[in-house]
Scaffold this active site. Structure first.
Site, PDB file in Angstrom:
ATOM      1  N   ARG A   1       0.651  -1.051   0.121  1.00 33.20           N
ATOM      2  CA  ARG A   1      -0.008   0.110  -0.011  1.00 33.20           C
ATOM      3  C   ARG A   1       0.894   1.183  -0.194  1.00 33.20           C
ATOM      4  NH1 ARG A   1      -4.964   1.096  -1.238  1.00 33.20           N
ATOM      5  NH2 ARG A   1      -5.795  -0.627  -0.169  1.00 33.20           N
TER       6      ARG A   1
ATOM      7  N   GLN B   1      -8.647  -6.857  -8.904  1.00 33.21           N
ATOM      8  CA  GLN B   1      -8.412  -5.483  -8.890  1.00 33.21           C
ATOM      9  C   GLN B   1      -7.074  -5.122  -9.429  1.00 33.21           C
ATOM     10  OE1 GLN B   1     -10.606  -2.966  -8.222  1.00 33.21           O
ATOM     11  NE2 GLN B   1      -9.220  -1.113  -7.438  1.00 33.21           N
TER      12      GLN B   1
ATOM     13  N   ARG C   1       1.414  -6.449  -9.897  1.00 29.43           N
ATOM     14  CA  ARG C   1       1.989  -5.764  -8.406  1.00 29.43           C
ATOM     15  C   ARG C   1       1.834  -6.861  -7.281  1.00 29.43           C
ATOM     16  NH1 ARG C   1      -3.109  -2.752  -5.688  1.00 29.43           N
ATOM     17  NH2 ARG C   1      -4.631  -4.566  -5.953  1.00 29.43           N
TER      18      ARG C   1
ATOM     19  N   HIS D   1       0.536   3.573 -10.637  1.00 27.12           N
ATOM     20  CA  HIS D   1      -0.528   4.092  -9.474  1.00 27.12           C
ATOM     21  C   HIS D   1       0.251   5.172  -8.229  1.00 27.12           C
ATOM     22  CE1 HIS D   1      -3.589   3.930  -6.482  1.00 27.12           C
ATOM     23  NE2 HIS D   1      -4.481   2.910  -7.072  1.00 27.12           N
TER      24      HIS D   1
ATOM     25  N   GLU E   1      -2.204   9.442 -11.261  1.00 23.49           N
ATOM     26  CA  GLU E   1      -1.849   8.226 -11.763  1.00 23.49           C
ATOM     27  C   GLU E   1      -1.569   8.317 -13.255  1.00 23.49           C
ATOM     28  OE1 GLU E   1      -4.166   5.018 -10.055  1.00 23.49           O
ATOM     29  OE2 GLU E   1      -4.569   6.109  -8.543  1.00 23.49           O
TER      30      GLU E   1
END
Length: 322
Positions: free
Chosen positions: A74, A92, A97, A175, A279
């Site tokens: 995160r 998602q 990642r 992101h 982003e």
């Protein structure tokens, strides 16, 4: 325990340090001669730190980030591929990642500033399990570099390596979580009058007003066909982030605000006040690659000192200049 990797031949000119990070996960340290630095975890090909030459952290990383696969980290700069958000059938933000990348010490030819040796090349190829959920063969090469002035540069090259002639399509985003002093004192310039899809209103399309973006509640918008340059002005720190992008027409702006922050286990209740995601992305029009074709998407982040004059970004040349 860490290992240095320095140039051993003319074709291999990168210099980085490989060491252990949280929970024993391997990470790469990049350092610029003037003192700026970056950290990249092999898990996720994930940049988790970018510091200027004063040692100030420029990216937001949640104090509750877990660093436990398969959970994504995160904060920092997660790479969203082959799907952004829920724009498709995968989990998602896709799976890049959540995968372990490898260092590529023999990358394919890459135009680069030969004076700059603070970079690392990573590569991701699909596993058998990945092929079950997304049946396409690809090579994803990611270069993370520090420029001579401490700029952070990420270049993604994605190639279709399917041998049976199948094209594939994907959406993508860097992101990026920026560290800000106080979200209520931040403004974003460069997205005025742009069309956007509002994820809080079932992706309905709207047009942004003529003023710079400011923040007083949750925001989750995908701006479409945006300029190559966007500025994020932090009034309290008198610092402006400049985001330059190439091959990435869209820009996502996200802050979860208080209710969503409290609902996320890996995000502090009040941390939304100190972060903003802007982003660089390609979402509205997915990229389609035929076998053998390659796509490139580049992000460059830099900072300039700025002052806050009459509610306008000063100097305006940040957006109009080079």
């Amino acid at each position: 325990m860490s290992s240095e990797k320095t140039p051993s031949s003319a074709s291999s000119s990168s210099s980085y340090e490989l060491c252990k990070g949280f929970n024993g996960l391997e990470k790469v340290l990049l350092r610029d001669a003037r003192g700026s630095s970056a950290e990249v975890y092999l898990y996720g090909g994930h940049v988790t730190s970018w510091k200027n030459d004063h040692g100030e952290e420029l990216l937001f990383l949640s104090s509750k980030a877990t660093f436990k696969p398969p959970k994504a980290i995160r904060g920092g700069i997660p790479v969203c591929f082959p799907q952004f958000g829920n724009h498709g059938t995968l989990e998602q933000h896709g799976f890049a990642r959540n995968r372990l990348w490898t260092i590529d010490d023999d990358p394919s030819p890459f135009p680069t500033n030969t004076l700059n040796k603070a970079f690392v090349d990573l590569i991701l190829k699909p596993s058998e399990d990945d092929m079950k959920i997304w049946p396409h063969s690809f090579e994803f090469r990611l270069r993370v570099a520090l420029g001579p002035g401490g700029d952070l540069m990420l270049t993604s090259r994605i190639r279709n390596t399917n041998i049976e002639g199948k094209p594939f399509s994907f959406t993508f985003a860097y992101h990026t979580y920026f560290s800000v002093s106080d979200i209520s004192e931040v403004r974003v310039e460069g997205l005025e009058t742009m069309d956007y899809l509002d994820n809080l209103q079932k992706k309905e399309r709207f047009t942004e007003q003529g003023d710079a973006l400011t923040f007083e509640s949750e925001v989750d918008k995908i701006y479409l066909s945006t300029p190559t340059k966007i500025a994020i002005l932090d009034h309290e720190k008198k610092r402006t982030f400049v985001l330059r992008k190439d091959g990435l027409p869209d820009a996502v702006v996200w802050n979860p605000w208080d209710k969503k922050a409290k609902a996320m286990a890996d995000f502090g209740d009040d941390e939304y006040k100190h972060m903003l995601c802007v982003e660089a992305a390609t979402i509205e029009k997915p990229i389609t690659l035929k076998p053998g074709e390659e796509w490139k998407g580049r992000l460059e982040l830099s900072t300039v000192s700025s002052s806050y004059c009459s509610g306008q970004l000063d100097p305006q040349r940040v957006l109009q200049g080079s």
